[in-house]
Design a protein around this motif. Structure first.
Motif, PDB file in Angstrom:
ATOM      1  N   THR A   1     -42.912  22.867 -48.867  1.00  0.00           N
ATOM      2  CA  THR A   1     -42.953  22.059 -47.655  1.00  0.00           C
ATOM      3  C   THR A   1     -44.264  22.371 -46.933  1.00  0.00           C
ATOM      4  OG1 THR A   1     -40.559  22.148 -47.457  1.00  0.00           O
ATOM      5  CG2 THR A   1     -41.790  21.472 -45.503  1.00  0.00           C
ATOM      6  N   ILE A   2     -45.262  21.528 -47.146  1.00  0.00           N
ATOM      7  CA  ILE A   2     -46.578  21.759 -46.580  1.00  0.00           C
ATOM      8  C   ILE A   2     -46.652  21.171 -45.175  1.00  0.00           C
ATOM      9  CG2 ILE A   2     -49.049  21.335 -46.840  1.00  0.00           C
ATOM     10  CD1 ILE A   2     -47.839  23.242 -48.920  1.00  0.00           C
ATOM     11  N   LYS A   3     -47.011  22.020 -44.223  1.00  0.00           N
ATOM     12  CA  LYS A   3     -47.164  21.560 -42.847  1.00  0.00           C
ATOM     13  C   LYS A   3     -48.630  21.480 -42.432  1.00  0.00           C
ATOM     14  CE  LYS A   3     -42.687  23.248 -41.221  1.00  0.00           C
ATOM     15  NZ  LYS A   3     -41.977  24.120 -40.238  1.00  0.00           N
ATOM     16  N   ASN A   4     -49.478  22.183 -43.172  1.00  0.00           N
ATOM     17  CA  ASN A   4     -50.900  22.235 -42.823  1.00  0.00           C
ATOM     18  C   ASN A   4     -51.707  21.999 -44.093  1.00  0.00           C
ATOM     19  OD1 ASN A   4     -53.251  22.588 -41.396  1.00  0.00           O
ATOM     20  ND2 ASN A   4     -53.157  24.828 -41.409  1.00  0.00           N
ATOM     21  N   SER A   5     -52.342  20.836 -44.190  1.00  0.00           N
ATOM     22  CA  SER A   5     -53.069  20.455 -45.403  1.00  0.00           C
ATOM     23  C   SER A   5     -54.567  20.481 -45.132  1.00  0.00           C
ATOM     24  CB  SER A   5     -52.645  19.061 -45.855  1.00  0.00           C
ATOM     25  OG  SER A   5     -53.261  18.717 -47.067  1.00  0.00           O
ATOM     26  N   ILE A   6     -55.281  21.288 -45.907  1.00  0.00           N
ATOM     27  CA  ILE A   6     -56.708  21.517 -45.685  1.00  0.00           C
ATOM     28  C   ILE A   6     -57.479  21.133 -46.932  1.00  0.00           C
ATOM     29  CG2 ILE A   6     -58.450  23.327 -45.289  1.00  0.00           C
ATOM     30  CD1 ILE A   6     -56.121  24.878 -43.887  1.00  0.00           C
ATOM     31  N   ILE A   7     -58.651  20.557 -46.750  1.00  0.00           N
ATOM     32  CA  ILE A   7     -59.562  20.354 -47.868  1.00  0.00           C
ATOM     33  C   ILE A   7     -60.837  21.123 -47.562  1.00  0.00           C
ATOM     34  CG2 ILE A   7     -60.498  18.161 -46.974  1.00  0.00           C
ATOM     35  CD1 ILE A   7     -60.649  17.297 -50.018  1.00  0.00           C
ATOM     36  N   PHE A   8     -61.291  21.858 -48.555  1.00  0.00           N
ATOM     37  CA  PHE A   8     -62.410  22.780 -48.374  1.00  0.00           C
ATOM     38  C   PHE A   8     -63.363  22.649 -49.561  1.00  0.00           C
ATOM     39  CE2 PHE A   8     -63.707  26.954 -50.143  1.00  0.00           C
ATOM     40  CZ  PHE A   8     -64.750  27.228 -49.274  1.00  0.00           C
ATOM     41  N   GLY A   9     -64.646  22.674 -49.285  1.00  0.00           N
ATOM     42  CA  GLY A   9     -65.606  22.612 -50.375  1.00  0.00           C
ATOM     43  C   GLY A   9     -66.899  23.313 -50.014  1.00  0.00           C
ATOM     44  N   THR A  10     -67.671  23.617 -51.043  1.00  0.00           N
ATOM     45  CA  THR A  10     -68.955  24.289 -50.873  1.00  0.00           C
ATOM     46  C   THR A  10     -70.059  23.446 -51.499  1.00  0.00           C
ATOM     47  OG1 THR A  10     -67.921  26.472 -50.905  1.00  0.00           O
ATOM     48  CG2 THR A  10     -70.258  26.389 -51.391  1.00  0.00           C
ATOM     49  N   SER A  11     -71.166  23.296 -50.781  1.00  0.00           N
ATOM     50  CA  SER A  11     -72.339  22.560 -51.239  1.00  0.00           C
ATOM     51  C   SER A  11     -71.967  21.101 -51.540  1.00  0.00           C
ATOM     52  CB  SER A  11     -72.960  23.264 -52.450  1.00  0.00           C
ATOM     53  OG  SER A  11     -74.224  22.739 -52.754  1.00  0.00           O
ATOM     54  N   GLN A  12     -72.168  20.619 -52.768  1.00  0.00           N
ATOM     55  CA  GLN A  12     -71.790  19.244 -53.082  1.00  0.00           C
ATOM     56  C   GLN A  12     -70.280  19.046 -52.968  1.00  0.00           C
ATOM     57  OE1 GLN A  12     -71.894  17.712 -57.124  1.00  0.00           O
ATOM     58  NE2 GLN A  12     -73.066  15.912 -56.472  1.00  0.00           N
ATOM     59  N   GLY A  13     -69.520  20.104 -53.234  1.00  0.00           N
ATOM     60  CA  GLY A  13     -68.083  20.045 -53.042  1.00  0.00           C
ATOM     61  C   GLY A  13     -67.714  19.842 -51.582  1.00  0.00           C
ATOM     62  N   ALA A  14     -68.532  20.381 -50.671  1.00  0.00           N
ATOM     63  CA  ALA A  14     -68.305  20.186 -49.234  1.00  0.00           C
ATOM     64  C   ALA A  14     -68.551  18.736 -48.847  1.00  0.00           C
ATOM     65  CB  ALA A  14     -69.215  21.113 -48.430  1.00  0.00           C
ATOM     66  N   ASP A  15     -69.597  18.134 -49.392  1.00  0.00           N
ATOM     67  CA  ASP A  15     -69.866  16.714 -49.135  1.00  0.00           C
ATOM     68  C   ASP A  15     -68.683  15.858 -49.597  1.00  0.00           C
ATOM     69  OD1 ASP A  15     -72.289  17.886 -48.603  1.00  0.00           O
ATOM     70  OD2 ASP A  15     -73.475  16.518 -49.822  1.00  0.00           O
ATOM     71  N   THR A  16     -68.177  16.177 -50.787  1.00  0.00           N
ATOM     72  CA  THR A  16     -67.053  15.423 -51.336  1.00  0.00           C
ATOM     73  C   THR A  16     -65.811  15.607 -50.477  1.00  0.00           C
ATOM     74  OG1 THR A  16     -67.973  15.771 -53.558  1.00  0.00           O
ATOM     75  CG2 THR A  16     -65.686  15.044 -53.433  1.00  0.00           C
ATOM     76  N   ALA A  17     -65.603  16.821 -49.971  1.00  0.00           N
ATOM     77  CA  ALA A  17     -64.448  17.089 -49.100  1.00  0.00           C
ATOM     78  C   ALA A  17     -64.516  16.253 -47.829  1.00  0.00           C
ATOM     79  CB  ALA A  17     -64.397  18.578 -48.761  1.00  0.00           C
ATOM     80  N   ILE A  18     -65.702  16.145 -47.245  1.00  0.00           N
ATOM     81  CA  ILE A  18     -65.866  15.347 -46.017  1.00  0.00           C
ATOM     82  C   ILE A  18     -65.532  13.882 -46.296  1.00  0.00           C
ATOM     83  CG2 ILE A  18     -67.541  14.492 -44.332  1.00  0.00           C
ATOM     84  CD1 ILE A  18     -68.956  17.219 -44.546  1.00  0.00           C
ATOM     85  N   LYS A  19     -66.044  13.350 -47.399  1.00  0.00           N
ATOM     86  CA  LYS A  19     -65.763  11.952 -47.744  1.00  0.00           C
ATOM     87  C   LYS A  19     -64.274  11.729 -47.989  1.00  0.00           C
ATOM     88  CE  LYS A  19     -70.301  11.366 -49.919  1.00  0.00           C
ATOM     89  NZ  LYS A  19     -71.024  11.242 -51.214  1.00  0.00           N
ATOM     90  N   MET A  20     -63.652  12.679 -48.692  1.00  0.00           N
ATOM     91  CA  MET A  20     -62.222  12.553 -48.980  1.00  0.00           C
ATOM     92  C   MET A  20     -61.396  12.566 -47.707  1.00  0.00           C
ATOM     93  SD  MET A  20     -61.312  12.175 -52.181  1.00  0.00           S
ATOM     94  CE  MET A  20     -59.589  12.666 -52.035  1.00  0.00           C
TER      95      MET A  20
END
Length: 308
Positions: free
Chosen positions: A198-217
């Motif tokens: 039961t997820i109450k807090n959903s986070i997306i995290f990325g580094t470098s190009q992965g961070a750019d992708t996380a922001i877009k997502m």
């Protein structure tokens, strides 16, 4: 010498330092020993050794190191070798052309058969789920070793998504965003099928190009992320980000950017801030003085401070 990815990074730094100091014999000895330990990094070790032998004007040994890698079944994205000026001694030779041809065949084979995967770590009973996106030219397993400390493993459920877009042997990138989105969405479905949580807090995290992708997502219309943590983002495609904000404004998302004032992409971050402000996106910018394009020493502390 141990065999974790963090140990490999220590080896890499040591080899670079020894080469800068022109201690070539010591560098070669260390790398030869490393071949037996880091067998899954044969392509990188062989490449470094070839470069050292080129510096020493030893054409035969430089070519031999690259051939050894191919004979072990490993390979490179051919552009890695053809664009490396440290290998200029051998790049005009017939043997090098043959190495490139063999490497290209292996690279293309693995690229055609590449697929995404999901690597999970941590507490599957946690109410906080973290979708984690690796650097460009990295992979999920290596990235997880850089990020997850014992404390973070005990507290949170991490889902490390590995891109299906192959860059080189064991290395992946997020260049095609549409493919990246599909990989990440599928990983979220797989996560739900793996764990009854039961997820109450959903986070997306990325580094470098992965961070750019996380922001877009995070700004996709159907995304359900509460927080995005972007560590040393490159923000090299602000146009796409702005287009997403125009169509799908989501002011409830918490955006945290962690970067360093010595990062190559620091000015890109500064250029992005007015865009977030224009579309009323609440953000928090953390700038670490003297830090470049790397993971901060106090990452665990910063992470926990900003997901609550």
């Amino acid at each position: 010498m141990k065999n974790t990815f963090l140990d490999f990074l220590i080896l890499q730094k040591s080899a670079i330092d020894l080469i800068k100091e022109e201690k070539y014999k010591e560098a070669i000895l260390n790398l030869e020993n490393a071949k037996k330990i880091f067998t899954n990094k044969a392509d990188r070790i062989g490449h470094w050794l070839s470069g050292i032998y080129c510096i020493q004007n030893n054409k035969e040994k430089a070519l031999s190191e690259l051939k050894e890698v191919l004979n072990k079944g490993s390979y490179w994205n051919p552009s890695i070798l053809t664009k490396d000026t440290d290998l200029s001694l051998i790049q005009d030779s017939e043997d090098f052309a043959e190495i490139i041809q063999r490497s290209e065949e292996l690279y293309n084979f693995h690229k055609r058969n590449s697929s995404s995967l999901l690597h999970t770590l941590g507490n599957n009973e946690s109410e906080t789920s973290v979708t984690a996106l690796h650097w460009k030219n990295s992979n999920a397993s290596d990235f997880s070793e850089q990020i997850v400390t014992d404390r973070l493993r005990d507290e949170y459920l991490f889902s490390f998504v590995q891109s299906s877009q192959l860059f080189s042997n064991g290395c992946y990138h997020w260049d095609n965003y549409d493919l990246a989105k599909t990989d990440i969405d599928n990983a979220q479905i797989e996560l739900k099928n793996r764990f009854e949580t039961t997820i109450k807090n959903s986070i997306i995290f990325g580094t470098s190009q992965g961070a750019d992708t996380a922001i877009k997502m995070c700004f996709e219309p159907n995304s359900n992320y509460d927080t995005v943590i972007a560590l040393v983002p490159t923000l090299s495609d602000l146009h796409t980000i702005e287009e997403k904000l125009k169509k799908h404004q989501k002011t409830k998302v918490k955006l945290v950017i962690i970067t360093g004032d010595k990062d190559y992409f620091y000015n890109n971050v500064l250029d992005a801030l007015p865009i977030f402000e224009r579309y009323n996106i609440p953000y928090k910018l953390i700038v670490i003085e003297g830090m470049g394009h790397t993971i901060p020493d106090n990452f665990e502390e910063l992470f926990e401070e900003n997901i609550k």
